[in-house]
Design an enzyme around this catalytic site. Structure first.
Site, short mmCIF file in Angstrom:
data_model
loop_
_atom_site.label_atom_id
_atom_site.label_comp_id
_atom_site.label_asym_id
_atom_site.label_seq_id
_atom_site.Cartn_x
_atom_site.Cartn_y
_atom_site.Cartn_z
N CYS A 1 -13.68 0.55 7.71
CA CYS A 1 -12.78 0.05 6.66
C CYS A 1 -12.69 1.05 5.51
O CYS A 1 -13.68 1.66 5.13
CB CYS A 1 -13.28 -1.30 6.13
SG CYS A 1 -13.58 -2.54 7.42
N SER A 2 -11.51 1.17 4.93
CA SER A 2 -11.32 2.09 3.80
C SER A 2 -12.00 1.55 2.55
O SER A 2 -12.27 0.36 2.44
CB SER A 2 -9.83 2.32 3.54
OG SER A 2 -9.17 1.11 3.26
N LYS B 1 -10.17 6.24 4.46
CA LYS B 1 -11.51 5.88 4.87
C LYS B 1 -12.58 6.51 3.98
O LYS B 1 -13.54 5.85 3.59
CB LYS B 1 -11.72 6.32 6.33
CG LYS B 1 -13.10 6.10 6.90
CD LYS B 1 -13.36 4.62 7.09
CE LYS B 1 -14.80 4.27 6.89
NZ LYS B 1 -15.30 4.36 5.54
N HIS C 1 -9.07 4.27 -1.54
CA HIS C 1 -7.73 3.66 -1.51
C HIS C 1 -7.41 2.86 -2.77
O HIS C 1 -7.35 1.63 -2.73
CB HIS C 1 -7.61 2.78 -0.26
CG HIS C 1 -6.26 2.19 -0.04
ND1 HIS C 1 -5.09 2.77 -0.51
CD2 HIS C 1 -5.87 1.04 0.60
CE1 HIS C 1 -4.06 2.02 -0.16
NE2 HIS C 1 -4.50 0.96 0.51
N CYS D 1 0.81 -1.22 0.00
CA CYS D 1 0.00 0.00 0.00
C CYS D 1 0.84 1.27 0.00
O CYS D 1 0.31 2.37 -0.14
CB CYS D 1 -0.94 0.00 1.20
SG CYS D 1 -2.18 -1.30 1.15
#
Length: 399
Positions: A208-209, A334, A338, A85
């Site tokens: 969760c993103s 968030k 992402h 990431c």
């Protein structure tokens, strides 16, 4: 750590960032073109003036052709980076080093990911063979372990811990609601967040993103050349990257309340930038809130809160947009989303807007109006106890 850094030797003179979200009408090429065009326009240069390129993509392109083809590059060097990431951040780091070394006058770091078409959620790679000690857990499951560990160490019950996680998600959704490029642009009531369907452990959907498509790009030049392109460059103060020994999953002393990779990376970055009190010296921070307990633990690992105090400061609003140190004022992973290869550069894009005074009034930060001139971005990739970590610090002034 034997890191000398390249403080004030390179500068960002142009940036671009697409809206993150579900781009069913655009492919990877379209997103790359959009981000690169905005970056070159902001720097006032043609793409042909860029000497070299670094691409960050986890699974949406192979080799340098993923960039050279859509951007119609005229036989330029293009390197593809992948580092979980932190992929986009590592592309930026390598582009900065290339310019600082004198190998190139200008470089572009560009990140992209097209996740919605892939059918995947999270990392879009085939897991390599291992020795059987890796836990067979999803991303949410691995990071959900941070919450009960933090609560146990600091004497919080389940309801108190849920309040803290809810407050983090609420803050980032409130910030994203003010950002036209964010994937999720609605404020979410705390009750909705608290009662959202569980994903793993204490984590609900709103902890969760998002899974997103998007691209972001930065143009880097030598610091002494920066004012040829813009009156308001951002100077790179620190670039730190750490890969840990991945001992956490098999280490009985690892307790999931701190990520040593982040601690070491922060120490290195602050040393490079000459920062002794990040809470007071930084105007803002963009951190890797892949899940709400990650952001909580990061507040202490990055030195923004004393050990055991971050949960109280989260509830008190210390990291809100109008707080003592705004964290994820653009909505973070968030709310902004992402797309893995683009996220690190997206964080820098928010620093670019805020420090240069280009954020709209409803998003402008009091800390910058009060005179703070440096910002931090943070990425991590992997799992608790076995991850890589990146931190950059940028600022508007030399010295």
């Amino acid at each position: 750590m034997a890191s000398h850094g390249i403080r004030d030797r390179v500068a960002i003179v142009g940036m671009g960032c697409t809206r993150f979200g579900e781009h069913w009408d655009k492919g990877t090429d379209d997103l790359l073109i959009d981000a690169a065009t905005e970056a070159t326009d902001s720097a006032g240069v043609d793409i042909s003036a860029i000497d070299a390129f670094w691409l960050g993509s986890m699974g949406s392109g192979e080799s340098g052709l993923a960039v050279s083809r859509p951007l119609k590059l005229d036989y330029k060097p293009v390197s593809r980076n992948e580092n979980y990431c932190a992929t986009g951040s590592d592309a930026f780091r390598n582009a900065c080093y290339a310019v600082a070394s004198g190998a190139y006058d200008t470089a572009m770091a560009i990140g992209v990911e097209k996740l919605k078409d892939s059918g995947y959620s999270g990392l879009v790679n085939i897991p390599p063979a291992h020795d059987g000690t890796d836990p067979a857990l999803t991303g949410p499951s691995m990071f959900s372990l941070l919450a009960p560990a933090y609560a146990r160490r600091n004497g919080l019950n389940d309801d108190q811990m849920k309040d803290v996680l809810t407050r983090i998600a609420w803050k980032n959704h409130a910030n994203g609601a003010r950002n036209p490029r964010a994937q999720f642009r609605k404020e979410v009531p705390m009750d909705t967040i608290r009662n959202s369907r569980r994903v793993s452990g204490q984590l609900g959907i709103h902890d969760c993103s998002g899974v997103s498509d998007g691209s972001a790009a930065a143009i880097i030049v030598r610091a002494e050349d920066a004012h040829r392109y813009t009156d308001t460059p951002l100077y790179v103060k620190a670039l730190s990257f750490v890969a840990g020994p991945a001992a956490g999953p098999t280490d009985p002393t690892f307790d999931y309340t701190s990520l040593e990779e982040v601690v070491r990376c922060a120490q290195d970055a602050y040393g490079q930038a000459g920062i002794t009190d990040p809470r007071r010296e930084l105007a803002m921070a963009e951190v890797h809130d892949c899940f709400t307990p990650t952001e909580l633990v990061l507040m202490e690992d990055l030195g923004f809160s004393p050990r055991g105090e971050a949960w109280k400061e989260v509830l008190a609003g210390a990291f809100d947009r109008d707080g003592d140190l705004p964290v994820n004022p653009d909505g973070g992973l968030k709310s902004f989303g992402h797309p893995i290869g683009a996220s690190g550069l997206r964080m820098l894009f928010e620093c670019w807007l805020q420090l240069r005074g280009e954020a709209p009034p409803e998003r402008a930060l009091d800390t910058i109006a009060d005179g703070r001139r440096r910002a931090l971005t943070h990425n991590l990739g992997g799992q608790p106890g076995a991850c890589v970590c990146f931190i950059s610090i940028v600022g508007t002034e030399l010295g």
